[in-house]
Write an enzyme that holds these catalytic residues in place. Structure first.
Site, PDB file in Angstrom:
ATOM      1  N   GLY A 163       0.501  -1.076  -0.139  1.00 16.69           N
ATOM      2  CA  GLY A 163      -0.016  -0.270   0.150  1.00 16.69           C
ATOM      3  C   GLY A 163       1.467   1.660  -0.131  1.00 16.69           C
ATOM      4  CB  ILE A 165       3.304   2.771   4.433  1.00 13.90           C
ATOM      5  CG1 ILE A 165       2.132   3.472   5.138  1.00 13.90           C
ATOM      6  CG2 ILE A 165       4.381   2.184   5.592  1.00 13.90           C
ATOM      7  CD1 ILE A 165       1.727   2.765   6.702  1.00 13.90           C
ATOM      8  NE  ARG A 242      -2.446  -1.619  14.574  1.00 13.97           N
ATOM      9  CZ  ARG A 242      -2.089  -0.513  14.330  1.00 13.97           C
ATOM     10  NH1 ARG A 242      -0.923  -0.498  13.606  1.00 13.97           N
ATOM     11  NH2 ARG A 242      -2.477   0.384  13.638  1.00 13.97           N
ATOM     12  CD  GLU A 271       1.898  -1.216  20.462  1.00 16.32           C
ATOM     13  OE1 GLU A 271       0.972  -0.427  20.645  1.00 16.32           O
ATOM     14  OE2 GLU A 271       2.303  -1.801  19.403  1.00 16.32           O
ATOM     15  CG  HIS A 291       2.437   1.871  17.787  1.00 17.88           C
ATOM     16  ND1 HIS A 291       1.523   1.011  18.721  1.00 17.88           N
ATOM     17  CD2 HIS A 291       2.340   2.520  16.798  1.00 17.88           C
ATOM     18  CE1 HIS A 291       1.158   0.803  17.036  1.00 17.88           C
ATOM     19  NE2 HIS A 291       0.918   1.234  16.542  1.00 17.88           N
TER      20      HIS A 291
HETATM   21  C1  DGY Z   1      -1.463   3.820  12.389  1.00 18.94           C
HETATM   22  O1  DGY Z   1      -1.817   4.580  12.392  1.00 18.94           O
HETATM   23  O2  DGY Z   1      -2.135   2.271  12.440  1.00 18.94           O
HETATM   24  C2  DGY Z   1      -0.080   3.714  13.876  1.00 18.94           C
HETATM   25  O3  DGY Z   1       0.052   2.353  14.118  1.00 18.94           O
HETATM   26  C3  DGY Z   1      -1.206   4.489  14.807  1.00 18.94           C
HETATM   27  O4  DGY Z   1      -2.606   3.536  15.352  1.00 18.94           O
END
Ligand code: DGY
Length: 325
Positions: A163, A165, A242, A271, A291
């Site tokens: 995607g 990212i 995640r 977490e 995170h």
């Molecule tokens: C997201 O944008 O999903 C980050 O992990 C923060 O929750």
């Protein structure tokens, strides 16, 4: 609009003035939920209670907007997440109850990809170990054999989740002189940065494997003992998606037993992880971050602003800019 109530699940957020302005424009009452004692997050029960009379909630990606929380939220029209990940929201329950869910894709992609690359460099070149040694007074001088890691330049990069990212991670990989491939999926667009390949080929052929895929039933636990056994012993795994994408016990065993060179984790199953005796703090080759993938001033402000635009649009019966499909 009279009697509107907008809930924010934190006592403060970046770009808080934009939230205040939007609530004032809507004529809405604004509630900022306090954090639970000793935590950066609200108490789940307090969140459920506050949702009971909220018309809209501006939430973070880790907030539990599960079926129970949504069941009590009889007035709720929109969950506007300042996050891209929506795994904490029960989307089916939201749909059943007519609650719109929105997230903030795009605006955090570059910052999160930067974090992925920070982890790649830290883990692969053993940089945190070197810093720790220096801070502890264990640097005894330049050593030709000291803190040797593996090169990033020239290595092969495998991206899981192509995607926004994932594509930014791929572009950074090309900038570092890496050969880039990504996991083939119907939804992954073809481009000239990265070649699509199957899962086993990606596992076997990657020096660096970066997980940038959402957590769902299909991806949960995808990196388990079986997957790790196919990776190169010199490889590095990085997870910015995640925690539950990876079976943590299998990863720690692979690192301890030298079946995997290194790993960098920004996310964890369960977490936060504040215990200094937690094995993730001391497993050799493992670099951990709390995170912080999207944690820059500008990006977190952009996430809030996009979440606010989504929230306002839904309350005005307009199409939100970035709804969750
Ligand atoms: C997201 O944008 O999903 C980050 O992990 C923060 O929750």
């Amino acid at each position: 609009m009279a009697d509107l109530h907008v809930l924010v699940t934190r006592p403060d957020v970046p770009a808080a003035d934009d939230v205040r302005r939007a609530a004032a424009d809507l004529g809405a009452r604004l509630t900022w939920l306090p954090t639970a004692p000793g935590r950066a997050e609200p108490d789940p029960q307090a969140l459920r209670e506050a949702l009971a009379d909220a018309d809209a909630v501006l939430a973070q990606g880790v907030d539990p907007l599960d079926a129970t929380a949504l069941a009590g939220a009889s007035r709720l029209k929109v969950c506007a997440l300042a996050a891209v990940g929506v795994d904490q929201v029960d989307l089916a329950a939201a749909r059943r109850r007519g609650v719109r869910v929105t997230n903030t894709p795009g605006v955090l992609a570059a910052t999160t990809a930067d974090t992925a690359f920070a982890l790649v460099l830290m883990a692969r070149r053993r940089l945190v170990e070197a810093t720790d040694a220096m801070r502890a007074g264990r640097w005894t001088g330049f050593s030709p054999e000291g803190f040797l890691g593996h090169d990033v330049a020239g290595a092969s990069l495998g991206v899981v989740g192509y995607g926004e990212i994932g594509r930014q991670v791929a572009r950074r990989g090309r900038g570092f002189g890496m050969t880039v491939r990504h996991l083939q999926r119907d939804s992954a667009p073809a481009d000239d940065v990265s070649a699509p390949v199957g899962w086993e080929e990606l596992l076997r052929g990657s020096d660096v494997l970066v997980l940038a895929v959402p957590l769902d039933a299909r991806t949960r636990g995808m990196v388990d003992a079986r997957a790790l056994a196919q990776m190169r012993p010199s490889a590095t795994l990085v997870n910015i998606g995640r925690g539950a994408l990876v079976v943590e016990a299998d990863l720690l065993a692979a690192l301890r037993e030298g079946r995997l060179h290194s790993a960098g984790l920004d996310v964890f199953d369960g977490e936060p992880r504040p215990d200094p005796d937690d094995p993730v703090m001391s497993t050799p080759g493992l670099v951990v971050l709390p995170h912080v993938g999207s944690a820059s001033h500008a990006t977190r402000a952009a996430m809030t602003r996009l979440a606010v635009r989504n929230l306002v649009a839904v309350l005005r019966d307009e199409p939100p800019p970035t709804p969750v499909a």
